[in-house]
Design an enzyme around this catalytic site. Structure first.
Site, short mmCIF file in Angstrom:
data_model
loop_
_atom_site.label_atom_id
_atom_site.label_comp_id
_atom_site.label_asym_id
_atom_site.label_seq_id
_atom_site.Cartn_x
_atom_site.Cartn_y
_atom_site.Cartn_z
N ASN A 58 25.57 26.77 29.62
CA ASN A 58 26.92 27.26 29.27
C ASN A 58 26.77 28.17 28.06
O ASN A 58 25.73 28.12 27.36
CB ASN A 58 27.89 26.08 29.04
CG ASN A 58 27.58 25.30 27.77
OD1 ASN A 58 27.47 25.88 26.68
ND2 ASN A 58 27.41 24.00 27.89
N ARG A 102 32.22 24.63 37.43
CA ARG A 102 31.36 23.47 37.74
C ARG A 102 31.84 22.73 39.00
O ARG A 102 31.16 22.73 40.00
CB ARG A 102 31.32 22.52 36.54
CG ARG A 102 30.72 23.14 35.28
CD ARG A 102 29.23 23.45 35.45
NE ARG A 102 28.63 23.94 34.23
CZ ARG A 102 28.14 23.18 33.26
NH1 ARG A 102 28.18 21.88 33.34
NH2 ARG A 102 27.61 23.73 32.19
N HIS A 147 34.61 23.49 31.60
CA HIS A 147 35.13 22.20 32.09
C HIS A 147 36.59 22.13 31.67
O HIS A 147 36.95 22.55 30.56
CB HIS A 147 34.40 21.01 31.42
CG HIS A 147 33.11 20.61 32.05
ND1 HIS A 147 32.04 20.18 31.30
CD2 HIS A 147 32.72 20.53 33.34
CE1 HIS A 147 31.04 19.86 32.11
NE2 HIS A 147 31.43 20.07 33.35
N CYS A 205 34.26 14.89 25.53
CA CYS A 205 33.05 14.91 26.37
C CYS A 205 32.12 13.76 26.06
O CYS A 205 31.34 13.35 26.92
CB CYS A 205 32.23 16.17 26.13
SG CYS A 205 33.04 17.72 26.30
#
Ligand code: ARG
Length: 261
Positions: free
Chosen positions: A14, A131, A160, A256
């Site tokens: 990323n 993703r 995300h 996360c």
């Protein structure tokens, strides 16, 4: 949560990881992770997934799967670099009494990183574009017997959904509008009235403010401007800032690093 014993930037999957290859500080990462854990432990029970050598992103447990009751919809990672995490996650869930559900073959899904439950609306916001696969929402609806709304991500920095959208208590939704296409912004706006939208600016977004752990009335996050902190307080919420700069180098922050069980 999974301790950062083997955390680092060992590959680039990323934009945040670019320029940070092998440039994380292990002691600082551990101290920051413990800081987050201690805040959470004042309000919730934390279970631990042991770290594994060679899996630097295992710390980001949001990507292990999506839990609803005793069911867990397991992840299938798009990036080969993270696929070895899958069997470790599966084993943990089975050992801890969860019933795993696999996504259909060849379908990518990155767990709670791309699927966020909104308790005020009783639906899941599901992200795709980088993703998880497009059209994952109906699969999630069938697997978890729930409603889902699909949103398209367009900015590679916000790859995300949990990097740019965070459902909060009281019907509030914090999000970075620039991360979504126009149709997705409309979907959000049609379901969340203006008084309940907390649209953040780019400066807050790149500090991962939307990657917040929502726990009781707390919004636990890496950082937020004074203006955003005031807005959260007006909404009856308590912003709690805890630095997570080492994890930002890998493209992750508070949310996360956790998975809501
Ligand atoms: N380096 C990890 C990746 O690119 C970071 C994952 C962050 N997790 C999240 N739920 N946003 O996959």
């Amino acid at each position: 949560m999974c301790p950062p014993d083997f955390f680092g930037v060992a590959y680039i999957i990323n934009p945040w990881m670019e320029g940070h290859y092998a440039r994380t500080d292990a002691d600082k990462a551990r101290a920051q992770w413990l800081g987050l854990r201690q805040i959470i432990e004042r309000h919730a029970v934390v279970s631990i997934l042991p770290a594994h050598e060679g899996l630097p992103d295992l710390v980001f447990t949001a990507n292990a799967g999506l839990v609803k009751g005793q069911k867990v919809l397991l992840s299938r990672f798009r990036c080969p670099e993270r696929r070895q995490e899958q069997e470790i996650d599966r084993a943990w869930f089975v050992q801890n009494g969860f019933a795993p559900i696999d996504p259909p073959p060849n379908v990518f899904f990155e767990g709670a990183g791309d699927a966020l439950y909104d308790p005020s609306r009783d639906l899941y916001w599901v992200g795709h574009g980088f993703r998880s696969d497009r059209d994952f929402a109906p699969l999630l609806e069938a697997a978890l017997d729930a409603r889902a709304v699909e949103l398209t991500l367009v900015d590679p920095r916000f790859y995300h959904l949990d990097t740019c959208l965070c459902p909060l208590p009281g019907g509030y939704l914090m999000y970075f509008p620039g991360a979504f296409d126009a149709a997705s912004r409309e979907k959000i706006e049609s379901r969340v009235p203006p008084s309940r939208r907390i649209a953040v600016g780019e400066q807050d977004a790149v500090q991962f403010c939307c990657n917040a752990v929502s726990l009781d009335d707390l919004a636990i996050m890496n950082d937020a401007s004074e203006a955003l902190q005031d807005r959260l307080c007006e909404a009856g919420l308590t912003p709690v800032l805890t630095p997570l700069s080492e994890f930002l180098k890998a493209g992750g922050a508070a949310k996360c690093l956790t998975l809501d069980l």
